[in-house]
Each structure stands twice: as C-alpha cells, then as structure tokens.
Design an enzyme around this catalytic site. Sequence first.
Site, PDB file in Angstrom:
ATOM      1  CE1 TYR A   1      -3.754  -2.575   5.583  1.00 22.82           C
ATOM      2  CE2 TYR A   1      -3.396  -0.223   5.214  1.00 22.82           C
ATOM      3  CZ  TYR A   1      -3.640  -1.496   4.717  1.00 22.82           C
ATOM      4  OH  TYR A   1      -3.747  -1.686   3.363  1.00 22.82           O
TER       5      TYR A   1
ATOM      6  CB  SER B   1      -0.864  -0.015   1.259  1.00 22.09           C
ATOM      7  OG  SER B   1      -1.504   1.225   1.425  1.00 22.09           O
ATOM      8  CB  ALA B   2       0.294   4.637  -1.301  1.00 24.37           C
TER       9      ALA B   2
ATOM     10  CE  LYS C   1      -1.519  -4.364   3.312  1.00 23.87           C
ATOM     11  NZ  LYS C   1      -1.902  -5.677   2.789  1.00 23.87           N
TER      12      LYS C   1
END
Length: 346
Positions: A148, A124-125, A152
Amino acid sequence: MKILITGGAGYIGSHACVELLNAGYEIVIVDNLSNSKPEVLNRVRQLTGKDFKFYPANLLDITTLDAIFSENQIDAVIHFAGLKSVGESVTLPLWYYNNNITGTLRLCEVMKKYGVKKIVFSSSATVYGIPESVPISEECSLGATNPYGRTKQMIEEIFRDLNVSDPEWSVALLRYFNPIGAHNSGRIGEDPNGIPNNLLPYISQVAVGKQNELKVFGNDYPTKDGTGVRDYLHVVDLAIGHIRALEKVLRSTGVEAYNLGTGIGYSVLEMIDAFEKVSGRKIPYRIIERRPGDIGICYANPLKAKNELDWAAVKGIEEMCEDLWRWQSNNPNGYDTEVLVSAKIL
Ligand code: NAD
Ligand code: UD1
C-alpha cells in the site's frame, strides 16, 4: 471553478466535498463505491444544500473517465480514490498496484488529453516507513514498508516524472498523518467495512458495544507510556487542507509534498482516556503483543504546509473525539442506519 473529486464518496473525500461546496466550488464526483455507500452523497447534498454530478465508475474504466472530462469542463482534480488497507495490500499486492497505480495512470492520461494539469493527490505519512527521526519533515528519506505504502511512493514519483516531461503540471502531494473524527453535524463520518483496523474507529465501536474490548498493540515502545504515539488530526482540518492545496496548485506549477498533521503525538492510552472523557463510556482494553510492522512513534513537522499553504490544523483531540462520538452514536451502523430504521418501520 469545477473540480473532479475521485473517491469523493469515501471518508476523507466526502468531508472535502462538503468544504469545497461550502467554499463555492462546483464538484463532480467519480467513485466506484468499492469502499463507500451511495447514502453519503445524499448527506453531502443535505449538509450543503448543493447538488453535483456523480459518476459511479472505476478509474480503470478509461471510456467513462474520458466521458467525464468531455461532458464537464474540469479545471483541476483532487485524487482520493485508492485502496488503503495495509494488511490487505500484503495479501493482495497485484490488486493494490493495479487499482492505485493503474487507476492514477489512466486518470493522468485523460487529464493530459484534456489539458488539465492541476492535481492534489492523497499520499500518506506511510511513505516515510520507519522514520529516521521525529518530527518528520518532508525532506526525511522515504521507504514505505508494504505494498500500500509503495503505491503511494510510486505515484509520487509518477507525478514528479510527469512534471519533468511537462513543467506545466502542478501537483500537491499531501502526506496525511492520522485523520480521525467526523463532520460536527454527526451526518457524515468514517464507516469502515467489517472490523476496523485503525485505532479510533475501533475505540468508537467498543463504545457502542459493537466490539467487546480494545486490544492495545504493545506497551514496550520507547514512548511516554510505552504505547504507540501518532499524530491524529481532525478530518475537517484535513479537508480544509485540500482547499489550501488546491488554491496553491491553481496558482503555480511544479510538484511539492506537504505533511498534513498537527505536529503533536498522542499515545494509545491518551486517546482511550480522551475518548472516555467525551463519551462518558468506559473503553475496556487489554495489552497484547506489538502489531507486526508497527512503528513506535510518528508525528509531523507541519511547518511547510503552514508556510506555503497557509494551513494549520486547529482542532484538538477533544473535538476530534466529540465529533467521532456524535457520528458513531447517531449512526451505530454507519450509513446503513437509515436503511435499517426504515426497514423496521415498513
Ligand atoms: P476511503 O476508502 O474511505 O475512500 C476512498 C474512496 O475511493 C472510496 O469511496 C472507494 O470506493 C474509492 N475508490 C477506490 N478505488 C477506486 C477506483 N479504482 N475507482 C473509483 N473509486 C475508487 O478512504 P479514505 O480514508 O477516505 O482515504 C482517501 C485517500 O487518502 C486514499 O487514497 C487513502 O489511501 C489516503 N489516505 C488515507 C488515510 C486514512 O487514514 N484514512 C491516511 C493516509 C492516506
Ligand atoms: C495505519 C496504517 C498506515 C496509515 C495510517 C493512517 C497500518 C499497519 N498502518 O497506521 O499505513 O497511513 O493508519 O491511516 O494499518 N492500535 C492499537 N489497537 C488497535 C488499533 C491500533 O493498539 O486495535 C495502535 C497502533 O499500534 C498504533 C496506534 O494505535 O500505535 C494507531 O494505529 P492506527 O490507527 O492503525 O494507525 P497507524 O498505525 O498510524
């Protein structure tokens, strides 16, 4: 060519399954349906006219994972399964670390056992945290700001370590910007549980009357109109990006990160305007204070994906909003619509 899709019943996974089936890949899906509904699988079958095996299982269940690999000749994996709510991850960090990281570790253990070393991972960015500058390129420093995002970032590191231990591993880390929209059939789309956290699902629920008004989180950012700017990309463009990344990992080894975005930033007010135009519905909104932890501006430099994957987003915001509106207006209760309708008929 048989591809295992973890999280294939989810929003992005289901769109990727349609594109993979249409491109001639065989797929096997594993999903514990913790954030998705089984009806999506019927619709993927209807849309493509193709069938596939579905395992309703948790990635933490290593016995079932092992059975999936022993019962199917898997060539590669696309790994979408994970929990994705930032706010929830702050409240329940252990759940997020266990689900996302332990789930990935178990998957990798079983892949290793069966000699499957090709994987495309949903990063994710969010791993960039507060960006040093925009557009964001893959070399920018990483610094996720919540549990979260850290799952990642840690999983990206796990894949890099795996490749150091065994250079045959071939991994694409796909850093998505802001996927929105739906399949243009209006049959599959995003079906968030409860009140949506993200902008476009919220706007579309205002449009169908499920929410009264949009709260715009701040209008004092240093952006064109003061509201937050993001790089929104069509979920079908994103799904196609997975096929390009899959082709890349199948023909090479190593670990590479790719930004998947359009390279264009739109503000909250621009998105409201675009959605009003295509839906013909007024979106009442109120400016309130900034959302804690939000950043003002975030958009991708997507050139690496263009150069190395031969992928670029082609759908503009009008098409994103049109497809979202078709999905939302045809399915105001998401995948529960048909159940409710048939209950009424009975
Ligand atoms: P989603 O919640 O719709 O899909 C994820 C799927 O994974 C769900 O169907 C869920 O039931 C399943 N799942 C979760 N944990 C599982 C487990 N332990 N075992 C088996 N299945 C499990 O989310 P999405 O929007 O489709 O996102 C897919 C991936 O992309 C996620 O990893 C997410 O973090 C990442 N991502 C999403 C966005 C976004 O804006 N949607 C942005 C960046 C990255
Ligand atoms: C969110 C996630 C991020 C994830 C990304 C893509 C948070 C804090 N971050 O970020 O981890 O990678 O989605 O899925 O959830 N907005 C409003 N009103 C709303 C909702 C949003 O004004 O009701 C604004 C936000 O302030 C922001 C823009 O709309 O400026 C987009 O918000 P959102 O859709 O939540 O995406 P991100 O903030 O990029």
